[in-house]
Design a protein around this motif. Sequence first.
Motif: not given
Length: 124
Positions: A11-15, A67-68, A84-88, A120-124
Amino acid sequence: QVQLVESGGGLVQAGGSLRLSCAASRLTFSSYIMTWFRQAPGKEREFVAAVTWSGGTTVTADSVKGRFTISRDNDKNTVYLQMNSLKPEDTAVYYCAAGNRWTMRPKPGEYAYWGQGTQVTVSS
């Protein structure tokens, strides 16, 4: 029996950034094209990035270009996906796959060997 084992999801935050790894065993790793696919809930499995046998050529999907980055280490029988710079909208299960045919738009049906996937989970 061929084994592909993915790791590095979470789990990672957006960006934010994550680095996925896929360790291969029981195959001649340098003889295979290695590719990352992903599958979000309710959607078809889609191509993310691929790398040729030596690692000299890569191709990435338009949705992740810039980004990848995919890379491989044939001495370690491992392929990587730096995200990098992950998005939801990058939220998905990510799979690595090994195949023999190089194309610019890989399709899941072209690949014989698959890992079990890593979330992979990207939170906003």
